[in-house]
Design a protein around this motif. Sequence first.
Motif, PDB file in Angstrom:
ATOM      1  N   GLU A 133     112.958 -52.463  91.041  1.00  0.00           N
ATOM      2  CA  GLU A 133     113.265 -53.558  91.984  1.00  0.00           C
ATOM      3  C   GLU A 133     114.131 -53.048  93.132  1.00  0.00           C
ATOM      4  O   GLU A 133     113.877 -53.337  94.304  1.00  0.00           O
ATOM      5  CB  GLU A 133     114.009 -54.712  91.268  1.00  0.00           C
ATOM      6  CG  GLU A 133     113.205 -55.424  90.193  1.00  0.00           C
ATOM      7  CD  GLU A 133     113.086 -54.615  88.889  1.00  0.00           C
ATOM      8  OE1 GLU A 133     112.109 -54.838  88.163  1.00  0.00           O
ATOM      9  OE2 GLU A 133     113.952 -53.752  88.617  1.00  0.00           O
ATOM     10  N   ARG A 136     112.064 -50.635  95.398  1.00  0.00           N
ATOM     11  CA  ARG A 136     111.145 -51.371  96.280  1.00  0.00           C
ATOM     12  C   ARG A 136     111.898 -52.009  97.445  1.00  0.00           C
ATOM     13  O   ARG A 136     111.491 -51.916  98.604  1.00  0.00           O
ATOM     14  CB  ARG A 136     110.424 -52.440  95.453  1.00  0.00           C
ATOM     15  CG  ARG A 136     109.563 -53.408  96.258  1.00  0.00           C
ATOM     16  CD  ARG A 136     108.825 -54.339  95.314  1.00  0.00           C
ATOM     17  NE  ARG A 136     107.898 -53.587  94.494  1.00  0.00           N
ATOM     18  CZ  ARG A 136     106.683 -53.234  94.893  1.00  0.00           C
ATOM     19  NH1 ARG A 136     106.247 -53.588  96.083  1.00  0.00           N
ATOM     20  NH2 ARG A 136     105.892 -52.533  94.114  1.00  0.00           N
ATOM     21  N   GLN A 137     113.028 -52.639  97.120  1.00  0.00           N
ATOM     22  CA  GLN A 137     113.860 -53.309  98.142  1.00  0.00           C
ATOM     23  C   GLN A 137     114.308 -52.312  99.208  1.00  0.00           C
ATOM     24  O   GLN A 137     114.201 -52.561 100.405  1.00  0.00           O
ATOM     25  CB  GLN A 137     115.084 -53.876  97.405  1.00  0.00           C
ATOM     26  CG  GLN A 137     115.801 -54.991  98.092  1.00  0.00           C
ATOM     27  CD  GLN A 137     117.020 -55.398  97.233  1.00  0.00           C
ATOM     28  OE1 GLN A 137     117.039 -55.248  96.013  1.00  0.00           O
ATOM     29  NE2 GLN A 137     118.042 -55.888  97.879  1.00  0.00           N
ATOM     30  N   ARG A 138     114.807 -51.139  98.754  1.00  0.00           N
ATOM     31  CA  ARG A 138     115.303 -50.115  99.697  1.00  0.00           C
ATOM     32  C   ARG A 138     114.175 -49.586 100.584  1.00  0.00           C
ATOM     33  O   ARG A 138     114.331 -49.427 101.786  1.00  0.00           O
ATOM     34  CB  ARG A 138     115.908 -48.933  98.923  1.00  0.00           C
ATOM     35  CG  ARG A 138     117.261 -49.206  98.291  1.00  0.00           C
ATOM     36  CD  ARG A 138     117.646 -48.007  97.448  1.00  0.00           C
ATOM     37  NE  ARG A 138     118.930 -48.156  96.799  1.00  0.00           N
ATOM     38  CZ  ARG A 138     119.365 -47.361  95.813  1.00  0.00           C
ATOM     39  NH1 ARG A 138     118.591 -46.380  95.388  1.00  0.00           N
ATOM     40  NH2 ARG A 138     120.545 -47.546  95.266  1.00  0.00           N
TER      41      ARG A 138
END
Length: 201
Positions: A133, A136-138
Amino acid sequence: MIVLGLTGSIGMGKSATAKMFAEAGVPVHDSDETVHRLYSGKAAPLVEAAFPGTTQAGAVDRAKLAGKVLTDPAALKQLEAIIHPLVRADADAFLARHRAAGAPLAVLDIPLLFETGGRNRVDKVVVVTASPEIQRQRVLARPGMDEEKFSSILAKQVPDAEKRRQADFVIDTGHGFDAARKAVEAIIAELSGEKSGKAGS
């Protein structure tokens, strides 16, 4: 001198971790930075010869080059055959320099360490990780990045779980900078202890 390989999949926090080793006084060779330097120097004419129209004013235009190689596996292999030996020679010169200067430890920051057979060039491997998670966010927060690009990059990388399985040390950057910095300091302390233990035996 102990040679420590630092690696991790995209978005795991490898660059920030490399900086922590450097701030702790450990010499760090950064493969990405070396590629940037080579693209403005000795690699430019070689890349232009292989991929005409990809350089400007004696430097590689990364966007033009990406347009030619990103969707063409054969072209990408051709580019890697030009760049990888140059990066490796630069890293070897870096290690020789610091070995001669008596450095106890040096870091090779190699994004594709497992993918390019770099395991045999280092004594120990640190893998930088984070939850899927957070990763993916970064990555999706990066300019010009989208789900399709992210998936295509991940598909070319050895899975995170496999990297962690092969690592000597794992640093989880999902717990913030302080925790990562403590992990870096612990690794340096452990390797320095090993080194002085060897020297004394």
